[in-house]
Design a protein around this motif. Structure first.
Motif, short mmCIF file in Angstrom:
data_model
loop_
_atom_site.label_atom_id
_atom_site.label_comp_id
_atom_site.label_asym_id
_atom_site.label_seq_id
_atom_site.Cartn_x
_atom_site.Cartn_y
_atom_site.Cartn_z
N VAL A 58 17.42 14.36 10.03
CA VAL A 58 18.06 15.01 9.39
C VAL A 58 16.82 14.56 7.61
CG1 VAL A 58 20.36 15.03 7.68
CG2 VAL A 58 20.68 15.51 10.17
N ALA A 59 16.81 13.59 8.01
CA ALA A 59 15.94 12.97 6.94
C ALA A 59 14.86 13.08 6.74
CB ALA A 59 15.81 11.20 7.35
N ILE A 60 14.46 13.32 8.17
CA ILE A 60 12.43 13.90 8.34
C ILE A 60 12.88 16.17 7.57
CG2 ILE A 60 10.93 15.39 9.75
CD1 ILE A 60 11.44 12.49 11.29
N ALA A 61 13.68 16.61 7.44
CA ALA A 61 14.13 17.79 7.54
C ALA A 61 14.58 17.60 6.00
CB ALA A 61 15.30 18.50 7.80
N ARG A 62 15.30 16.46 4.85
CA ARG A 62 15.53 16.59 3.46
C ARG A 62 13.66 16.12 3.03
NH1 ARG A 62 18.21 10.99 2.30
NH2 ARG A 62 16.74 10.82 3.60
N ALA A 63 12.75 15.21 4.15
CA ALA A 63 11.32 15.20 3.46
C ALA A 63 10.75 16.59 3.38
CB ALA A 63 11.12 14.13 4.05
N LEU A 64 10.89 17.15 4.16
CA LEU A 64 10.13 18.40 4.10
C LEU A 64 10.82 19.24 2.99
CD1 LEU A 64 9.79 18.97 8.18
CD2 LEU A 64 7.69 18.19 6.27
N ALA A 65 11.70 19.12 2.69
CA ALA A 65 12.31 20.64 1.96
C ALA A 65 11.39 20.96 0.77
CB ALA A 65 14.09 20.21 1.47
N ALA A 66 11.00 20.38 0.04
CA ALA A 66 10.38 20.84 -1.11
C ALA A 66 8.75 20.92 -0.83
CB ALA A 66 10.27 19.78 -2.23
N ASP A 67 8.27 21.04 0.51
CA ASP A 67 6.96 21.33 0.57
C ASP A 67 6.47 19.96 0.59
OD1 ASP A 67 5.38 22.62 2.21
OD2 ASP A 67 5.15 24.19 0.56
N PRO A 68 6.61 19.05 0.81
CA PRO A 68 5.46 18.04 -0.21
C PRO A 68 3.99 18.07 0.57
CG PRO A 68 6.51 17.16 1.33
CD PRO A 68 7.07 18.58 1.47
N VAL A 69 3.10 17.33 -0.22
CA VAL A 69 1.92 17.44 0.34
C VAL A 69 2.22 16.57 1.72
CG1 VAL A 69 0.34 18.49 -1.70
CG2 VAL A 69 0.79 15.98 -1.61
N MET A 70 2.48 15.53 1.35
CA MET A 70 2.45 14.93 3.06
C MET A 70 4.32 13.59 3.15
SD MET A 70 0.94 11.05 1.82
CE MET A 70 1.00 11.18 -0.06
N LEU A 71 4.47 13.83 4.27
CA LEU A 71 4.86 13.16 4.70
C LEU A 71 4.89 11.08 4.65
CD1 LEU A 71 7.31 14.79 8.23
CD2 LEU A 71 7.87 15.42 5.21
N LEU A 72 5.77 10.57 3.67
CA LEU A 72 5.90 9.54 3.87
C LEU A 72 6.54 8.04 4.42
CD1 LEU A 72 3.06 7.32 2.84
CD2 LEU A 72 4.42 7.35 0.50
N ALA A 73 5.99 8.26 5.37
CA ALA A 73 6.81 7.46 6.55
C ALA A 73 7.07 5.89 6.85
CB ALA A 73 7.37 8.11 8.15
N ASP A 74 7.94 5.06 6.40
CA ASP A 74 8.27 4.03 6.62
C ASP A 74 8.79 3.05 7.64
OD1 ASP A 74 7.42 1.11 6.37
OD2 ASP A 74 8.87 1.01 3.51
N GLU A 75 8.37 3.08 8.93
CA GLU A 75 8.82 2.13 9.80
C GLU A 75 9.29 3.01 10.15
OE1 GLU A 75 7.95 -0.36 11.80
OE2 GLU A 75 6.82 -1.95 10.13
N PRO A 76 9.28 4.49 10.54
CA PRO A 76 10.48 5.16 10.83
C PRO A 76 11.37 5.69 12.68
CG PRO A 76 8.12 6.51 11.06
CD PRO A 76 7.82 5.30 10.38
N THR A 77 10.59 4.88 13.34
CA THR A 77 11.59 4.30 14.22
C THR A 77 11.93 3.53 14.73
OG1 THR A 77 8.93 3.60 14.95
CG2 THR A 77 9.68 6.24 15.33
N GLY A 78 11.67 2.33 13.26
CA GLY A 78 12.30 1.20 13.93
C GLY A 78 13.84 0.91 13.65
N ALA A 79 14.96 2.24 13.43
CA ALA A 79 15.70 1.65 13.81
C ALA A 79 16.76 2.11 14.67
CB ALA A 79 16.55 1.96 12.44
N LEU A 98 0.64 -1.50 0.33
CA LEU A 98 0.25 0.21 -0.12
C LEU A 98 0.81 1.46 0.11
CD1 LEU A 98 -2.93 1.17 0.27
CD2 LEU A 98 -2.60 0.87 2.67
N MET A 99 2.06 1.42 0.70
CA MET A 99 3.16 2.23 0.60
C MET A 99 3.32 2.56 -0.34
SD MET A 99 5.69 3.83 2.88
CE MET A 99 7.00 4.67 2.37
N ASN A 100 3.88 1.30 -1.38
CA ASN A 100 4.05 2.14 -2.24
C ASN A 100 2.96 2.35 -3.73
OD1 ASN A 100 6.46 0.77 -2.22
ND2 ASN A 100 6.63 -0.86 -2.58
N VAL A 101 2.32 2.53 -3.67
CA VAL A 101 0.91 2.28 -4.17
C VAL A 101 0.85 3.58 -3.62
CG1 VAL A 101 -1.33 2.40 -4.94
CG2 VAL A 101 -0.38 0.15 -4.47
#
Ligand SMILES: Nc1ncnc2c1ncn2[C@@H]1O[C@H](COP(=O)(O)OP(=O)(O)O)[C@@H](O)[C@H]1O
Ligand SMILES: [Mg+2]
Length: 245
Positions: free
Chosen positions: A167-188, A64-67
């Protein structure tokens, strides 16, 4: 290229869901070996929602995440991202849409190891054609938003796991996207760093960000305002926080 929009169209843009999954199936293999990884999924996410997708291993979360991330096309059904029917897009257009509209956050951060935090964060802006000086400014601004402005020139190896994920979340926000899509963001991450990342998601959510997070950790999922539970390729429950079962 910006096309002028009427006030009516602008209102519609605010009202339309960030994403809409309609009767989506995803079938791998064929005949005897057929796996229905998604089996008639319907899901709408509105602007500003903070949603967790949970379910056992093999329930279809990654598919589902890939879709949702336009990394894979459904076998049948429709997927609309910010009002755009993704079936009508070619590979190149999909790559552009992905870059502009979705900020990906991964379990293992996926930062470039020898590159300073600020340059990691600025990278998607380079792909988007933003000029160097503005890239730097915007990268600093989002690093500040995740509480890491003092680490801008550090390399990922000089940062803790929790800091790398910020840092990765900052990178994800940089282009001001309509959504953040996080796959197991706390898994590591350890418990403490996980809690800090969830605090950051809370903060981004309250600032109006739309967040879709996949997790198998129930305490992490409980931080979202809406929890969607999957089983055998289907959504078996979809609950708002505080609402009864
Ligand atoms: N590329 C693939 N080829 C064949 N089967 C797959 C593929 N990807 C996933 N599956 C199957 O689809 C189902 C859902 O998998 P997945 O979406 O990875 O679940 P989850 O992320 O919830 O663990 C599983 O039965 C899995 O084995
Ligand atoms: Mg998975």
């Amino acid at each position: 290229m910006a096309t002028p929009v009427s006030a009516e169209q602008a209102d519609a843009a605010v009202d339309r869901p960030v994403l809409r999954v309609e009767e989506v199936t995803k079938v791998y293999g064929r005949n005897d070996a057929e796996v229905r990884a998604l089996d008639g999924v319907n899901l709408s996410v509105q602007r500003g929602e903070f949603l967790a997708i949970v379910g056992a291993s093999g329930s279809g979360k990654s598919t589902l995440m890939n879709v949702i991330g336009c990394l894979d096309a459904p076998s049948s059904g429709r997927y609309l991202l910010d009002g755009i029917d993704t079936a009508l897009m070619d590979e190149h257009q999909l790559a552009q849409i992905r870059n502009r509209k979705i900020g990906f956050v991964f379990q293992n951060f996926n930062l470039i190891a020898r590159t300073r935090a600020i340059d990691n964060v600025a990278m998607p802006l380079a792909y988007a054609g933003v000029h160097r000086a503005e890239r730097r400014q915007r990268a600093l601004r989002v690093l500040d938003a995740v509480g890491l402005s003092e680490r801008a020139t550090h390399r990922p190896t000089e940062l803790s796991g929790g800091q790398q994920q910020r840092v990765a979340i900052a990178r994800a926000l940089a282009a001001d996207p309509v959504m953040l899509l996080a796959d197991e963001p706390t898994g590591a991450l350890d418990t403490q760093a996980s809690a800090e990342i969830m605090d950051l998601f809370d903060q981004l959510h309250h600032a109006g960000r739309t967040i879709v997070m996949i997790t198998h950790e129930l305490d992490v999922a409980s931080r979202a305002e809406r929890v969607v539970r999957m089983q055998d390729g289907r959504i078996i429950s979809d609950q708002l926080k505080g609402a009864a079962a």
